[in-house]
Design a protein around this motif. Structure first.
Motif, PDB file in Angstrom:
ATOM      1  N   LEU A   1       0.864  -1.176   0.000  1.00 16.60           N
ATOM      2  CA  LEU A   1       0.000   0.000   0.000  1.00 16.60           C
ATOM      3  C   LEU A   1       0.903   1.228   0.000  1.00 16.60           C
ATOM      4  N   VAL A   2       0.778   2.037  -1.033  1.00 17.44           N
ATOM      5  CA  VAL A   2       1.559   3.266  -1.124  1.00 17.44           C
ATOM      6  C   VAL A   2       0.773   4.377  -0.444  1.00 17.44           C
ATOM      7  N   LEU A   3       1.473   5.126   0.419  1.00 18.04           N
ATOM      8  CA  LEU A   3       0.869   6.238   1.153  1.00 18.04           C
ATOM      9  C   LEU A   3       1.424   7.547   0.588  1.00 18.04           C
ATOM     10  N   LEU A   4       0.552   8.431   0.132  1.00 17.42           N
ATOM     11  CA  LEU A   4       1.030   9.685  -0.438  1.00 17.42           C
ATOM     12  C   LEU A   4       1.441  10.693   0.618  1.00 17.42           C
ATOM     13  N   LEU A   5       1.100  10.425   1.846  1.00 16.95           N
ATOM     14  CA  LEU A   5       1.606  11.200   2.979  1.00 16.95           C
ATOM     15  C   LEU A   5       2.273  10.193   3.905  1.00 16.95           C
ATOM     16  N   SER A   6       2.869  10.662   4.962  1.00 19.50           N
ATOM     17  CA  SER A   6       3.582   9.718   5.827  1.00 19.50           C
ATOM     18  C   SER A   6       2.643   8.717   6.486  1.00 19.50           C
ATOM     19  N   GLY A   7       1.425   9.131   6.817  1.00 17.77           N
ATOM     20  CA  GLY A   7       0.456   8.213   7.405  1.00 17.77           C
ATOM     21  C   GLY A   7       0.976   7.543   8.661  1.00 17.77           C
ATOM     22  N   SER A   8       0.195   6.674   9.210  1.00 10.55           N
ATOM     23  CA  SER A   8       0.574   5.953  10.422  1.00 10.55           C
ATOM     24  C   SER A   8       0.980   4.539  10.039  1.00 10.55           C
ATOM     25  N   THR A   9       2.274   4.318   9.882  1.00  9.27           N
ATOM     26  CA  THR A   9       2.746   2.988   9.499  1.00  9.27           C
ATOM     27  C   THR A   9       2.853   2.055  10.697  1.00  9.27           C
ATOM     28  N   SER A  10       2.722   2.590  11.910  1.00 11.40           N
ATOM     29  CA  SER A  10       2.866   1.753  13.102  1.00 11.40           C
ATOM     30  C   SER A  10       1.540   1.505  13.827  1.00 11.40           C
TER      31      SER A  10
ATOM     32  N   PRO B   1       5.414   4.793   2.426  1.00  9.66           N
ATOM     33  CA  PRO B   1       5.194   6.234   2.291  1.00  9.66           C
ATOM     34  C   PRO B   1       5.985   6.760   1.092  1.00  9.66           C
ATOM     35  N   MET B   2       5.364   7.617   0.293  1.00  8.02           N
ATOM     36  CA  MET B   2       6.015   8.134  -0.894  1.00  8.02           C
ATOM     37  C   MET B   2       5.430   9.503  -1.228  1.00  8.02           C
ATOM     38  N   LEU B   3       6.295  10.484  -1.356  1.00  5.99           N
ATOM     39  CA  LEU B   3       5.836  11.749  -1.915  1.00  5.99           C
ATOM     40  C   LEU B   3       5.626  11.500  -3.403  1.00  5.99           C
ATOM     41  N   LEU B   4       4.516  11.893  -3.938  1.00  5.90           N
ATOM     42  CA  LEU B   4       4.225  11.603  -5.335  1.00  5.90           C
ATOM     43  C   LEU B   4       5.328  12.116  -6.256  1.00  5.90           C
ATOM     44  N   TYR B   5       5.987  13.179  -5.846  1.00  2.58           N
ATOM     45  CA  TYR B   5       7.069  13.733  -6.668  1.00  2.58           C
ATOM     46  C   TYR B   5       8.156  12.698  -6.928  1.00  2.58           C
ATOM     47  N   THR B   6       8.415  11.798  -5.978  1.00  2.00           N
ATOM     48  CA  THR B   6       9.491  10.826  -6.160  1.00  2.00           C
ATOM     49  C   THR B   6       9.146   9.809  -7.245  1.00  2.00           C
ATOM     50  N   ALA B   7       7.859   9.661  -7.552  1.00  2.00           N
ATOM     51  CA  ALA B   7       7.454   8.743  -8.614  1.00  2.00           C
ATOM     52  C   ALA B   7       7.846   9.273  -9.993  1.00  2.00           C
TER      53      ALA B   7
ATOM     54  N   TRP C   1       7.862   2.265  -9.673  1.00  2.00           N
ATOM     55  CA  TRP C   1       6.468   2.112  -9.248  1.00  2.00           C
ATOM     56  C   TRP C   1       5.586   3.111  -9.997  1.00  2.00           C
ATOM     57  N   GLY C   2       6.061   4.357 -10.130  1.00  2.00           N
ATOM     58  CA  GLY C   2       5.285   5.385 -10.822  1.00  2.00           C
ATOM     59  C   GLY C   2       4.961   4.991 -12.254  1.00  2.00           C
ATOM     60  N   ARG C   3       5.948   4.467 -12.968  1.00  2.00           N
ATOM     61  CA  ARG C   3       5.706   4.023 -14.352  1.00  2.00           C
ATOM     62  C   ARG C   3       4.679   2.896 -14.384  1.00  2.00           C
TER      63      ARG C   3
ATOM     64  N   TRP D   1       2.365   2.324 -12.111  1.00  2.00           N
ATOM     65  CA  TRP D   1       1.065   2.868 -11.686  1.00  2.00           C
ATOM     66  C   TRP D   1       0.380   3.633 -12.808  1.00  2.00           C
ATOM     67  N   TRP D   2       1.143   4.472 -13.538  1.00  2.00           N
ATOM     68  CA  TRP D   2       0.535   5.257 -14.633  1.00  2.00           C
ATOM     69  C   TRP D   2      -0.008   4.310 -15.704  1.00  2.00           C
ATOM     70  N   LYS D   3       0.777   3.259 -16.015  1.00  2.00           N
ATOM     71  CA  LYS D   3       0.342   2.294 -17.029  1.00  2.00           C
ATOM     72  C   LYS D   3      -0.938   1.584 -16.574  1.00  2.00           C
ATOM     73  N   LEU D   4      -0.963   1.149 -15.316  1.00  2.00           N
ATOM     74  CA  LEU D   4      -2.144   0.473 -14.791  1.00  2.00           C
ATOM     75  C   LEU D   4      -3.365   1.395 -14.808  1.00  2.00           C
ATOM     76  N   CYS D   5      -3.190   2.624 -14.348  1.00  2.00           N
ATOM     77  CA  CYS D   5      -4.323   3.567 -14.322  1.00  2.00           C
ATOM     78  C   CYS D   5      -4.837   3.848 -15.724  1.00  2.00           C
ATOM     79  N   THR D   6      -3.937   3.994 -16.685  1.00  2.00           N
ATOM     80  CA  THR D   6      -4.339   4.225 -18.077  1.00  2.00           C
ATOM     81  C   THR D   6      -5.198   3.068 -18.573  1.00  2.00           C
ATOM     82  N   GLN D   7      -4.766   1.847 -18.261  1.00  2.00           N
ATOM     83  CA  GLN D   7      -5.517   0.658 -18.660  1.00  2.00           C
ATOM     84  C   GLN D   7      -6.888   0.620 -17.979  1.00  2.00           C
ATOM     85  N   LEU D   8      -6.918   0.883 -16.670  1.00  2.00           N
ATOM     86  CA  LEU D   8      -8.184   0.826 -15.936  1.00  2.00           C
ATOM     87  C   LEU D   8      -9.173   1.891 -16.402  1.00  2.00           C
ATOM     88  N   VAL D   9      -8.670   3.068 -16.753  1.00  2.00           N
ATOM     89  CA  VAL D   9      -9.550   4.122 -17.280  1.00  2.00           C
ATOM     90  C   VAL D   9     -10.098   3.688 -18.642  1.00  2.00           C
ATOM     91  N   ALA D  10      -9.229   3.140 -19.509  1.00  2.00           N
ATOM     92  CA  ALA D  10      -9.671   2.686 -20.833  1.00  2.00           C
ATOM     93  C   ALA D  10     -10.738   1.600 -20.712  1.00  2.00           C
TER      94      ALA D  10
END
Length: 146
Positions: free
Chosen positions: A46-55, A67-73, A94-96, A98-107
């Protein structure tokens, strides 16, 4: 669309996914959303776009929380919040994916953008806040014109 306030949301997501859901993205990533999102998965990441509570003990222990800042993708170093962040190749990979998967799911019309409601300009800011407070915003994105 699933309502995170529904007490049966986890089982509804698992039913929709056919009992096998191993990747997720928590765009809110708050203490209340991470357990919901992680327990909707049967394992995986599970990717968290904010730090979230991992504990949080309510998180699914079978799910890796990332945890991942979207910019790092984007795969490039960047400066935000007065701090310079390096490129993280794993996040870019992961970003590449994710974008490919989202493109497919939208299509395939399996992923749809939420309804957009324009509530006016800055003077109407309180209208949006009131709707949020009253729980009147569901599967919808409120937008203000500047």
């Amino acid at each position: 669309v699933f309502d995170y306030r529904d007490p049966d949301v986890i089982s509804k997501i698992q039913t929709w996914a056919g009992g096998e859901l191993v990747y997720g993205l928590d765009c809110i990533s708050e203490d209340s959303t991470v357990p919901l999102a992680s327990n909707s998965l049967t394992g995986g990441r599970l990717v968290l776009l904010l730090s979230g509570s991992t504990s949080n003990p309510k998180n699914n222990p079978k799910v890796e929380l990332k945890p991942m800042l979207l910019y790092t993708a984007m795969g490039k170093p960047f400066t935000k919040f007065g701090q310079t962040f390096p490129a993280i190749p794993e996040d870019a990979k992961w970003g590449r994916w994710w974008w490919k998967l989202c493109t497919q799911l939208v299509a395939e019309q399996k992923l749809k953008a939420p309804k957009v409601t324009i509530i006016g300009g800055l003077v109407d800011y309180q209208i949006g806040l009131d709707r949020l407070e009253k729980g009147q915003v569901k599967a919808e994105k409120l937008v203000m014109k500047w």
